[in-house]
Motif scaffolding. Structure first.
Motif, PDB file in Angstrom:
ATOM      1  N   ARG A  26       0.831  -1.187   0.000  1.00  0.00           N
ATOM      2  CA  ARG A  26       0.000   0.000   0.000  1.00  0.00           C
ATOM      3  C   ARG A  26       0.872   1.245   0.000  1.00  0.00           C
ATOM      4  O   ARG A  26       2.052   1.197   0.341  1.00  0.00           O
ATOM      5  CB  ARG A  26      -0.962   0.005   1.191  1.00  0.00           C
ATOM      6  N   THR A  27       0.301   2.372  -0.396  1.00  0.00           N
ATOM      7  CA  THR A  27       1.029   3.633  -0.439  1.00  0.00           C
ATOM      8  C   THR A  27       1.240   4.155   0.982  1.00  0.00           C
ATOM      9  O   THR A  27       0.313   4.171   1.801  1.00  0.00           O
ATOM     10  CB  THR A  27       0.252   4.673  -1.260  1.00  0.00           C
ATOM     11  N   LEU A  28       2.456   4.598   1.233  1.00  0.00           N
ATOM     12  CA  LEU A  28       2.795   5.151   2.547  1.00  0.00           C
ATOM     13  C   LEU A  28       2.878   6.672   2.445  1.00  0.00           C
ATOM     14  O   LEU A  28       3.252   7.213   1.399  1.00  0.00           O
ATOM     15  CB  LEU A  28       4.122   4.591   3.035  1.00  0.00           C
ATOM     16  N   LYS A  29       2.550   7.329   3.539  1.00  0.00           N
ATOM     17  CA  LYS A  29       2.544   8.791   3.564  1.00  0.00           C
ATOM     18  C   LYS A  29       3.664   9.312   4.453  1.00  0.00           C
ATOM     19  O   LYS A  29       3.888   8.804   5.563  1.00  0.00           O
ATOM     20  CB  LYS A  29       1.195   9.301   4.070  1.00  0.00           C
TER      21      LYS A  29
ATOM     22  N   THR B 142       4.677  12.866   6.081  1.00  0.00           N
ATOM     23  CA  THR B 142       4.165  14.206   6.389  1.00  0.00           C
ATOM     24  C   THR B 142       5.305  15.074   6.897  1.00  0.00           C
ATOM     25  O   THR B 142       5.990  14.727   7.865  1.00  0.00           O
ATOM     26  CB  THR B 142       3.048  14.130   7.446  1.00  0.00           C
TER      27      THR B 142
ATOM     28  N   VAL C 196       2.526  16.822   2.500  1.00  0.00           N
ATOM     29  CA  VAL C 196       2.391  15.367   2.524  1.00  0.00           C
ATOM     30  C   VAL C 196       2.905  14.793   1.203  1.00  0.00           C
ATOM     31  O   VAL C 196       2.512  15.225   0.113  1.00  0.00           O
ATOM     32  CB  VAL C 196       0.926  14.946   2.748  1.00  0.00           C
ATOM     33  N   LYS C 197       3.795  13.815   1.318  1.00  0.00           N
ATOM     34  CA  LYS C 197       4.326  13.105   0.155  1.00  0.00           C
ATOM     35  C   LYS C 197       3.938  11.640   0.271  1.00  0.00           C
ATOM     36  O   LYS C 197       3.837  11.098   1.381  1.00  0.00           O
ATOM     37  CB  LYS C 197       5.856  13.224   0.099  1.00  0.00           C
ATOM     38  N   GLU C 198       3.726  10.990  -0.860  1.00  0.00           N
ATOM     39  CA  GLU C 198       3.388   9.579  -0.887  1.00  0.00           C
ATOM     40  C   GLU C 198       4.489   8.803  -1.588  1.00  0.00           C
ATOM     41  O   GLU C 198       5.129   9.298  -2.515  1.00  0.00           O
ATOM     42  CB  GLU C 198       2.053   9.355  -1.587  1.00  0.00           C
TER      43      GLU C 198
ATOM     44  N   ASP D 100       4.383   4.719   7.460  1.00  0.00           N
ATOM     45  CA  ASP D 100       4.074   6.141   7.423  1.00  0.00           C
ATOM     46  C   ASP D 100       5.068   6.874   8.314  1.00  0.00           C
ATOM     47  O   ASP D 100       5.503   6.372   9.346  1.00  0.00           O
ATOM     48  CB  ASP D 100       2.657   6.392   7.917  1.00  0.00           C
TER      49      ASP D 100
END
Length: 940
Positions: free
Chosen positions: A580-583, A585, A595-597, A634
């Motif tokens: 899954r995509t992680l964030k 901040t 915020v970057k993904e 994250d």
């Protein structure tokens, strides 16, 4: 080289001496020093000791030491106050000979060691319920008494005294009339009463587990041991009023004594006795009281030591040995059971030269008592073999009375055998006696709780006698597994085992989203513990080796593993997601979050620039995280800013007084005080330092304080003026005028007023001139203060044939310059009187007198009038009627010789002296009389 070695050697010696010096004189925080040459205002060190024990006790820490140097003499009024401390006192001499009543009453738990106690013989030390130890190395100059309790009227909870050296006439576990709520504990050993002759029946060096006429609510515990010596040793108390609420416990394990009693001396107040002789040397042993009966049970055990004369299980009674028979003077005994145990370890010699030398379970008396039930128990067959023949062997006094004292009601020699968890008791003297004691575990199955599990007890059957089995002891009765319970009697031990099962434990609690144990979707099971294990199929488990374990995507089972005390717990199901995509901040104060993904396990490359922040530019900011490779969770990254340093400069009078630095935007807290200036209030011109955002200069502002000038006239406030400190007062009020005076303020300089002042009007009287003039010439002058009286008035210059006076007579209040003139009045000429005798001559003589300072002489008329004014202001009038047969000439009538009289006479024409004029004689007489009048007036 030799010089170098010598230098090193010398340095080593110096260092060694220095270290030794420090060790000798270094201060021990736990020790205070005490010396008669010290001072209570000192520091309590060896170099500056205290002078009184009271000060040392208050200063020494709990658990500390008081070291006496020389001799400390306690004053008669000394009181040992309670400090709730435990202290040790050593060294020197403690002199208590001056103490009031010969009593030292202890106020703390105390140990006395290696010192001398100087007291008068029979003086007493009272522990007063505190723990008292008189340890080794203590010398008492006289034999004293020691009480564990207090004096009459006091009550303590319990007592605990230990004596290892010194000489004592009496040692009591209780008080001297004072009560003890609980137990007493006494240990007498060491070298107490060293060298004492213990064969003297009249000696007074006795030891008591109880007190003197003292009530003990609990039990007494007395141990007599080592090399201690005493004449009598009593497990109970002394005196008719003494009582023991429970049991008197006594152990005689060493030392020497003439007599040992398990009970009281001269008191029946005791519930039970348990006495053991295991060592030492004693002439005679009695299990119960001396000189008193008792109600209760006696358990006397002589299993060691040396007994040289006799043993009785009960009480002592006096006897009078007559020539042919003996008479018993008392009949004290025990109402209860007496058990006398004799062991082979005892040496019972019973010398033949004594009047009685046997072993008796009963009280010493001529016959048995119905309510005194006695038994002798031989601890083993060796004891029975050695001492069975000595039961009731000989009591000379009883034999002289014709009745032998019985040995006991019964005797036993118990043997024990064990089988499994059961002990069987039999008696060689009574074949029918057989009883068992079984160690039993009750309660079924047991599970680990973390606490001791104690389920065993002993069940007796068949009339078990004498000692019960010992207290049960356990092994391995906490953890799961096999535990053991054991107990014993007479060297025989039985045991029983029981099993403690493992306890259950709860499953781990998974996170809310069922992703990991703590709910983090990061491809890991985190926050594990090393007592856990995991599985992919719920059957085969692998121990956890890392608190955060990275695993592939899937479902896992996590549980607590089985251990020594717990079964394995149920498993928690954990699902791991990957891909899954992680964030990430990025947070910067004062700016919006960025915020970057990034994909799972990938690297973030477009790292944002850090936003600028005012006041934080001198040092470049940076992100709190620098590694953005292989991201698996994250993240939150924070901008780290370094604030600029702001300078605050404080100036006074144009000069820099102080400078301070503070982070941008922060408050300056260490603000310097404004330097004081006399007569001024001072403040910085900046007052808000809560948010410094730039370099600033702060200046001291001084405001002159107002001062008051008060003007007073004749004690009253006339005017007040206010002026700033250090300035001039210009509107100075005029001094109010005052007639005949010059006026001025007593302060003239108003150019620099620096404090409140009071100014007073000063009046100076003017000088008045009085000029005295005579005949047109200045005769004299005088000066006088305005409004004052002129006292030194000159006399008027004389002038022949005249009276003289000043024209001013009142000089009492001179208020101006004046001229005073002399007034001269000519004296009157002499008068000629012609009198005709008419035959009817009437003459009235009137004398009027007025005293005053000024005499006025008017010119003569036909009637003479003389008026005088004097300060007395007296007036006198005489009136005489004329005689018809006699001519009367005006004459002076004055009854007061101090008065000056003025006579006024009136006569008709033709009257003369005697009423008849005889030729020239009458004229001459008249003229003569007239001259006399004139002369009189000149005198006045």
């Amino acid at each position: 080289m030799k010089k170098f070695i010598y230098a090193l050697t010398l340095l080593a010696v110096i260092l060694t001496v220095s270290v030794l010096s420090l060790s000798v004189f270094s201060a021990d925080a736990d020790t205070v020093w005490l010396s008669a040459s010290g001072s209570d205002s000192g520091s309590g060190t060896q170099q500056s000791p205290y002078a009184t024990l009271s000060k040392a006790l208050s200063a020494v820490p709990d658990g500390g030491n008081i070291r006496i140097s020389g001799t400390i003499t306690l004053p008669s009024s000394f009181t040992w106050s309670a400090h709730n401390k435990t202290v040790t006192i050593t060294g020197g001499t403690l002199n208590g000979q001056s103490l009031s009543g010969g009593r030292l009453i202890i106020g703390d738990n105390v140990t006395l060691e290696d010192m001398t106690l100087t007291f008068d013989s029979e003086d007493a030390v009272y522990a007063n319920g505190n723990t008292l130890t008189i340890g080794e190395g203590v010398t008492t100059t006289n034999a004293i008494k020691v009480y564990g309790g207090g004096i009459s009227g006091t009550t303590v909870d319990r007592t605990d005294i230990t004596l290892l050296s010194g000489t004592y006439t009496r040692i009591y576990g209780g008080g001297n009339g004072g009560s003890v709520r609980g137990d007493t504990k006494v240990y007498v050993g060491g070298t107490v009463n060293a060298g004492l002759d213990v064969t003297s029946h009249s000696g007074t060096n006795n030891v008591y587990g109880g007190g003197y006429n003292s009530a003990i609510g609990g039990s007494t515990y007395l141990t007599f041991a080592d090399s201690a010596r005493a004449i009598y040793v009593f497990g109970g108390g002394d005196g008719a009023s003494s009582s023991i609420g429970e049991t008197a416990h006594t152990t005689f394990s060493g030392g020497a004594s003439m007599s040992f009693y398990g009970g009281n001396n001269n008191s029946s107040g005791i519930k039970a006795v348990h006495a053991v002789v295991s060592g030492g040397e004693i002439e005679q042993v009695f299990g119960a009281n001396q000189a008193a009966s008792m109600t209760g049970d006696v358990d006397l055990r002589v299993i060691g030591g040396k007994i040289t004369r006799r043993i009785y299980g009960g009480c002592y009674n006096e006897a009078d040995a007559g020539l042919f028979s003996a008479t018993w003077l008392t009949s004290h005994h025990v109402t209860g059971n007496i058990t006398l145990t004799v062991g082979a370890g005892a040496s019972i010699t019973l010398n033949d030269n004594d009047n009685d030398r046997g072993i008796f379970a009963n009280s010493r008396y001529k016959s048995d008592f119905d309510d005194e039930v006695t038994a002798v128990v031989f601890a083993d067959s060796a004891a029975m073999s050695a001492y069975k023949s000595k039961l009731g062997q000989k009591d000379t006094l009883a034999a002289m009375g014709g009745i032998n004292t019985p040995a006991c009601d019964t005797r036993h020699c118990y043997t024990y055998t064990a089988s499994g968890n059961t002990v069987t008791q039999t008696c060689s003297e009574h074949s029918s006696l057989s009883a068992t004691a079984t160690l039993i575990v009750t309660g079924g199955s047991f599970t680990y709780t973390g606490n001791e599990i104690t389920p065993a007890y002993v069940s007796y059957s068949g009339g078990w006698e004498y000692d019960p089995l010992s207290d049960i002891t356990y092994a391995n009765n906490i953890n799961a597994g096999t535990a053991t319970a054991s107990c014993s009697v007479s060297g025989i031990t039985v045991s029983v085992s029981f099993t403690i099962g493992k306890a259950e434990q709860s499953a781990p609690i998974p996170g809310k989203r069922n992703e990991t144990v703590l709910g983090k979707a990061d491809g890991a099971i985190t926050s594990l513990t090393y007592d856990m294990e995991y599985s992919t199929d719920g059957v085969s488990y692998t121990p956890v080796t890392d608190r955060d374990m990275l695993l592939g995507a899937g479902t896992y089972y996590v549980r607590y593993a089985e251990n020594d005390n717990y079964h394995a717990s149920p498993a928690a199901t954990v699902t791991i997601e990957q891909g899954r995509t992680l964030k990430i901040t990025f947070k910067a104060e004062g700016s919006q979050d960025i915020v970057k993904e990034v994909a799972w396990s990938q690297t973030l490359t477009d790292i944002p620039a850090i936003p600028e922040r005012t006041g934080h530019t001198a040092t470049a900011p940076y992100w709190s995280e620098a590694d953005f490779t292989g991201i698996t969770s994250d993240m939150t990254v924070t901008a780290v800013y370094t604030p600029d340093k702001m300078t605050v400069t404080f100036t006074v009078g144009g000069q820099v007084f102080a400078t301070k630095t503070v982070d941008y935007g922060k408050a300056l807290t260490d603000i310097p005080a404004v330097p004081a200036k006399d007569g001024h209030s001072a403040a910085w011109d900046v007052t808000d330092f809560s948010n410094i955002t730039g370099n600033i200069t702060v200046t001291a502002v001084y405001t002159a304080a107002p001062v008051t000038v008060t003007f007073t006239v004749d004690g009253s406030v006339f005017a007040t003026k206010t002026v700033s400190h250090g300035t001039a007062l210009t509107d100075i009020p005029s001094v109010p005028a005052k007639d005949g005076h010059s006026a001025a303020w007593d302060v003239t300089d108003f150019s620099n007023i620096t404090e409140n002042i009071t100014v007073t009007a000063v009046y100076t009287p003017n000088k008045m001139t009085v000029t005295f003039v005579a005949d047109g010439n200045v005769y004299e002058t005088r000066t006088v203060d305005y409004g004052k009286a002129l006292a030194d008035i000159p006399a008027v210059p004389a002038k022949d044939g005249h009276t003289a006076e000043w024209n001013v007579t009142d000089f009492s209040n001179i208020t101006g310059n004046i001229t005073v003139t002399a007034i001269y009045t000519p004296l009157p000429p002499a008068e000629s009187d012609t009198e005709a005798d008419t035959g009817s001559d009437t003459t009235q003589d009137t004398d009027t007198e007025t005293d005053t300072d000024t005499d006025t002489v008017p010119s003569e008329t036909a009637e003479d009038t003389d008026s005088s004014t004097e300060s007395e202001s007296e007036s006198e009038t005489d009136t005489e009627p004329a005689s018809p047969s006699e001519d009367t000439v005006g004459q002076t009538v004055n009854n007061d010789p101090t008065d000056t009289a003025t006579d006024s006479a009136s006569a008709p024409a033709g009257s003369g002296c005697g009423g008849t004029v005889i030729g020239g004689t009458g004229i001459a007489l008249t003229a003569l009389l007239g001259f006399g009048v004139a002369a009189k007036k000149m005198e006045d």
